[in-house]
Design a protein around this motif. Structure first.
Motif, PDB file in Angstrom:
ATOM      1  N   VAL A 112       0.855  -1.185   0.000  1.00  0.00           N
ATOM      2  CA  VAL A 112       0.000   0.000   0.000  1.00  0.00           C
ATOM      3  C   VAL A 112       0.890   1.234   0.000  1.00  0.00           C
ATOM      4  CG1 VAL A 112      -1.834  -1.200   1.222  1.00  0.00           C
ATOM      5  CG2 VAL A 112      -0.129   0.076   2.517  1.00  0.00           C
ATOM      6  N   PRO A 113       0.402   2.341  -0.505  1.00  0.00           N
ATOM      7  CA  PRO A 113       1.218   3.561  -0.498  1.00  0.00           C
ATOM      8  C   PRO A 113       1.634   3.954   0.916  1.00  0.00           C
ATOM      9  CG  PRO A 113      -0.652   3.814  -1.970  1.00  0.00           C
ATOM     10  CD  PRO A 113      -0.876   2.535  -1.213  1.00  0.00           C
ATOM     11  N   LEU A 114       2.888   4.251   1.094  1.00  0.00           N
ATOM     12  CA  LEU A 114       3.379   4.669   2.399  1.00  0.00           C
ATOM     13  C   LEU A 114       2.634   5.909   2.882  1.00  0.00           C
ATOM     14  CD1 LEU A 114       5.513   4.167   4.622  1.00  0.00           C
ATOM     15  CD2 LEU A 114       7.046   5.686   3.362  1.00  0.00           C
ATOM     16  N   GLU A 115       2.254   6.745   1.953  1.00  0.00           N
ATOM     17  CA  GLU A 115       1.543   7.975   2.303  1.00  0.00           C
ATOM     18  C   GLU A 115       0.184   7.694   2.943  1.00  0.00           C
ATOM     19  OE1 GLU A 115       4.316   8.814  -1.136  1.00  0.00           O
ATOM     20  OE2 GLU A 115       2.939   7.218  -0.561  1.00  0.00           O
ATOM     21  N   GLU A 116      -0.343   6.484   2.739  1.00  0.00           N
ATOM     22  CA  GLU A 116      -1.662   6.152   3.273  1.00  0.00           C
ATOM     23  C   GLU A 116      -1.594   5.409   4.603  1.00  0.00           C
ATOM     24  OE1 GLU A 116      -3.871   4.070   0.298  1.00  0.00           O
ATOM     25  OE2 GLU A 116      -3.595   5.626  -1.226  1.00  0.00           O
ATOM     26  N   VAL A 117      -0.409   5.105   5.069  1.00  0.00           N
ATOM     27  CA  VAL A 117      -0.256   4.430   6.365  1.00  0.00           C
ATOM     28  C   VAL A 117      -0.632   5.399   7.484  1.00  0.00           C
ATOM     29  CG1 VAL A 117       1.423   3.414   7.961  1.00  0.00           C
ATOM     30  CG2 VAL A 117       1.495   2.842   5.530  1.00  0.00           C
ATOM     31  N   ASP A 118      -1.288   4.880   8.518  1.00  0.00           N
ATOM     32  CA  ASP A 118      -1.680   5.708   9.670  1.00  0.00           C
ATOM     33  C   ASP A 118      -0.437   6.114  10.450  1.00  0.00           C
ATOM     34  OD1 ASP A 118      -2.801   6.944  11.825  1.00  0.00           O
ATOM     35  OD2 ASP A 118      -3.776   5.156  12.637  1.00  0.00           O
ATOM     36  N   HIS A 119       0.051   7.302  10.196  1.00  0.00           N
ATOM     37  CA  HIS A 119       1.298   7.743  10.829  1.00  0.00           C
ATOM     38  C   HIS A 119       1.146   7.979  12.332  1.00  0.00           C
ATOM     39  CE1 HIS A 119       2.390   9.312   6.553  1.00  0.00           C
ATOM     40  NE2 HIS A 119       2.480   8.003   6.671  1.00  0.00           N
ATOM     41  N   SER A 120      -0.075   8.211  12.763  1.00  0.00           N
ATOM     42  CA  SER A 120      -0.297   8.436  14.202  1.00  0.00           C
ATOM     43  C   SER A 120      -0.080   7.152  15.005  1.00  0.00           C
ATOM     44  CB  SER A 120      -1.711   8.964  14.445  1.00  0.00           C
ATOM     45  OG  SER A 120      -2.687   7.993  14.098  1.00  0.00           O
ATOM     46  N   ALA A 121      -0.075   6.000  14.319  1.00  0.00           N
ATOM     47  CA  ALA A 121       0.145   4.727  15.007  1.00  0.00           C
ATOM     48  C   ALA A 121       1.626   4.398  15.133  1.00  0.00           C
ATOM     49  CB  ALA A 121      -0.570   3.594  14.270  1.00  0.00           C
ATOM     50  N   GLY A 122       2.489   5.270  14.645  1.00  0.00           N
ATOM     51  CA  GLY A 122       3.926   5.048  14.697  1.00  0.00           C
ATOM     52  C   GLY A 122       4.489   5.284  16.091  1.00  0.00           C
ATOM     53  N   PRO A 123       5.805   5.313  16.244  1.00  0.00           N
ATOM     54  CA  PRO A 123       6.794   5.278  15.164  1.00  0.00           C
ATOM     55  C   PRO A 123       6.948   3.875  14.558  1.00  0.00           C
ATOM     56  CG  PRO A 123       7.912   5.288  17.272  1.00  0.00           C
ATOM     57  CD  PRO A 123       6.446   5.467  17.561  1.00  0.00           C
ATOM     58  N   TYR A 124       7.404   3.866  13.312  1.00  0.00           N
ATOM     59  CA  TYR A 124       7.570   2.628  12.584  1.00  0.00           C
ATOM     60  C   TYR A 124       9.051   2.336  12.338  1.00  0.00           C
ATOM     61  CZ  TYR A 124       2.579   2.932  11.451  1.00  0.00           C
ATOM     62  OH  TYR A 124       1.206   3.005  11.522  1.00  0.00           O
ATOM     63  N   THR A 125       9.325   1.067  12.109  1.00  0.00           N
ATOM     64  CA  THR A 125      10.617   0.647  11.582  1.00  0.00           C
ATOM     65  C   THR A 125      10.390   0.257  10.123  1.00  0.00           C
ATOM     66  OG1 THR A 125      11.464  -0.148  13.698  1.00  0.00           O
ATOM     67  CG2 THR A 125      12.459  -1.064  11.707  1.00  0.00           C
ATOM     68  N   LEU A 126      11.152   0.848   9.233  1.00  0.00           N
ATOM     69  CA  LEU A 126      10.998   0.577   7.809  1.00  0.00           C
ATOM     70  C   LEU A 126      12.175  -0.249   7.308  1.00  0.00           C
ATOM     71  CD1 LEU A 126       9.233   1.179   5.279  1.00  0.00           C
ATOM     72  CD2 LEU A 126      10.807   3.060   4.800  1.00  0.00           C
ATOM     73  N   VAL A 127      11.875  -1.386   6.708  1.00  0.00           N
ATOM     74  CA  VAL A 127      12.908  -2.284   6.192  1.00  0.00           C
ATOM     75  C   VAL A 127      13.085  -2.025   4.703  1.00  0.00           C
ATOM     76  CG1 VAL A 127      13.566  -4.693   5.802  1.00  0.00           C
ATOM     77  CG2 VAL A 127      12.400  -4.035   7.929  1.00  0.00           C
ATOM     78  N   LEU A 128      14.332  -1.810   4.281  1.00  0.00           N
ATOM     79  CA  LEU A 128      14.680  -1.644   2.874  1.00  0.00           C
ATOM     80  C   LEU A 128      15.625  -2.761   2.462  1.00  0.00           C
ATOM     81  CD1 LEU A 128      15.590   2.178   2.752  1.00  0.00           C
ATOM     82  CD2 LEU A 128      13.351   1.136   2.465  1.00  0.00           C
ATOM     83  N   ILE A 129      15.501  -3.230   1.228  1.00  0.00           N
ATOM     84  CA  ILE A 129      16.441  -4.210   0.686  1.00  0.00           C
ATOM     85  C   ILE A 129      17.417  -3.478  -0.217  1.00  0.00           C
ATOM     86  CG2 ILE A 129      16.718  -6.330  -0.647  1.00  0.00           C
ATOM     87  CD1 ILE A 129      13.864  -7.081   0.081  1.00  0.00           C
ATOM     88  N   ASP A 130      18.695  -3.568   0.099  1.00  0.00           N
ATOM     89  CA  ASP A 130      19.738  -2.829  -0.613  1.00  0.00           C
ATOM     90  C   ASP A 130      20.462  -3.746  -1.584  1.00  0.00           C
ATOM     91  OD1 ASP A 130      21.546  -0.910  -1.399  1.00  0.00           O
ATOM     92  OD2 ASP A 130      22.813  -1.103   0.374  1.00  0.00           O
ATOM     93  N   GLY A 131      20.231  -3.530  -2.857  1.00  0.00           N
ATOM     94  CA  GLY A 131      20.854  -4.334  -3.901  1.00  0.00           C
ATOM     95  C   GLY A 131      20.189  -4.024  -5.222  1.00  0.00           C
ATOM     96  N   THR A 132      20.659  -4.621  -6.287  1.00  0.00           N
ATOM     97  CA  THR A 132      19.994  -4.455  -7.573  1.00  0.00           C
ATOM     98  C   THR A 132      18.626  -5.132  -7.500  1.00  0.00           C
ATOM     99  OG1 THR A 132      20.883  -6.500  -8.489  1.00  0.00           O
ATOM    100  CG2 THR A 132      22.226  -4.502  -8.767  1.00  0.00           C
ATOM    101  N   TRP A 133      17.780  -4.836  -8.471  1.00  0.00           N
ATOM    102  CA  TRP A 133      16.446  -5.419  -8.447  1.00  0.00           C
ATOM    103  C   TRP A 133      16.482  -6.952  -8.446  1.00  0.00           C
ATOM    104  CZ3 TRP A 133      11.961  -5.321  -6.771  1.00  0.00           C
ATOM    105  CH2 TRP A 133      10.860  -5.919  -7.403  1.00  0.00           C
TER     106      TRP A 133
END
Length: 250
Positions: A112-133
């Protein structure tokens, strides 16, 4: 003669020759250090970024994840290395992946779009995968723990500022840019993106001043009939997708 030659050999230092002085923070030669462009003091954020980094990223000389680590307060950006997550060497990662406050940035059908996440329920931990596709897809496929996370995506990614590196599509960003944009959304601080990406601008500026050239994306080159070689199946599939994971990086 033999004695003189022996004395010459004895006089050779066993230590390697001195190389250019390196910055203790970014580990780059001082003359090309981008640390002055880092925020001072480092940015304080409530969110946390966790980067799952493919081992091949360590070999890249222009990787950007370190810029993010140094740009944020200690502990706000953590990097774990591997091809499958978690494993026995990853310490607290299992707990992070089990937390309901953890989100995975990944362009699946369920994201889902990050912009649509309920930010008031945070703080969040965001996981990113670092590498080529392809590397990111392989990590995801081999890591069942990631499949259970709530998955999010960025909608308005724009064009990468990493202009000295060729990206596959117009919407692909470096790891630094992706994380900075996500933090700007999660923290409701639009200025964070520019602040955290400033070291990348400094790096690109130096490279351009010393012979590097600006790179257009492969997508741009193909659309304008400028791509220099036949397109492969993997790139063709990637270009058919409307979303990129954002980690064709450093």
């Amino acid at each position: 003669m033999e004695e003189e030659a022996w004395l010459d050999l004895v006089g050779i230092s066993a230590d390697p020759p001195n190389r250019r002085d390196k910055c203790e923070k970014c580990k780059r030669p001082v003359v090309v250090c981008w640390c002055p462009a880092l925020p001072h003091p480092p940015e304080a954020v409530s969110s946390q970024i966790v980067i799952l980094q493919h081992p091949a990223e360590e070999k890249r000389s222009l990787r950007t994840a370190l810029m993010l680590q140094l740009g944020l307060e200690p502990g706000k950006c953590v990097v774990y290395k591997g091809k499958r997550f978690p494993n026995k060497n990853h310490g607290e990662l299992q707990g992070i992946l089990d937390s309901p406050q953890t989100l995975l940035l990944y362009p699946s059908r369920d994201s889902v779009p990050l912009e649509e996440v309920d930010h008031s329920a945070g703080p969040y931990t965001l996981v990113l995968i670092d590498g080529t596709w392809p590397q990111a897809k392989a990590i995801y496929a081999s890591s069942p723990a990631l499949h259970r996370l709530r998955q999010v995506k960025l909608i308005a990614v724009g064009i990468s500022d990493y202009i000295i590196r060729t990206q596959p599509t117009e919407g692909c960003l470096s790891t630094l840019e992706t994380a900075a944009q996500c933090l700007a959304v999660l923290e409701a601080r639009p200025e964070l993106r520019n602040t955290l990406v400033r070291p990348l601008h400094t790096l690109c500026k130096f490279q351009l001043e010393n012979g590097a050239v600006e790179h257009q994306s492969k997508e741009f080159l193909l659309k304008n009939n400028q791509y220099p070689k036949p397109i492969g199946k993997r790139l063709s599939r990637l270009l058919r997708n409307t979303t990129c994971d954002g980690n064709e990086d450093t």
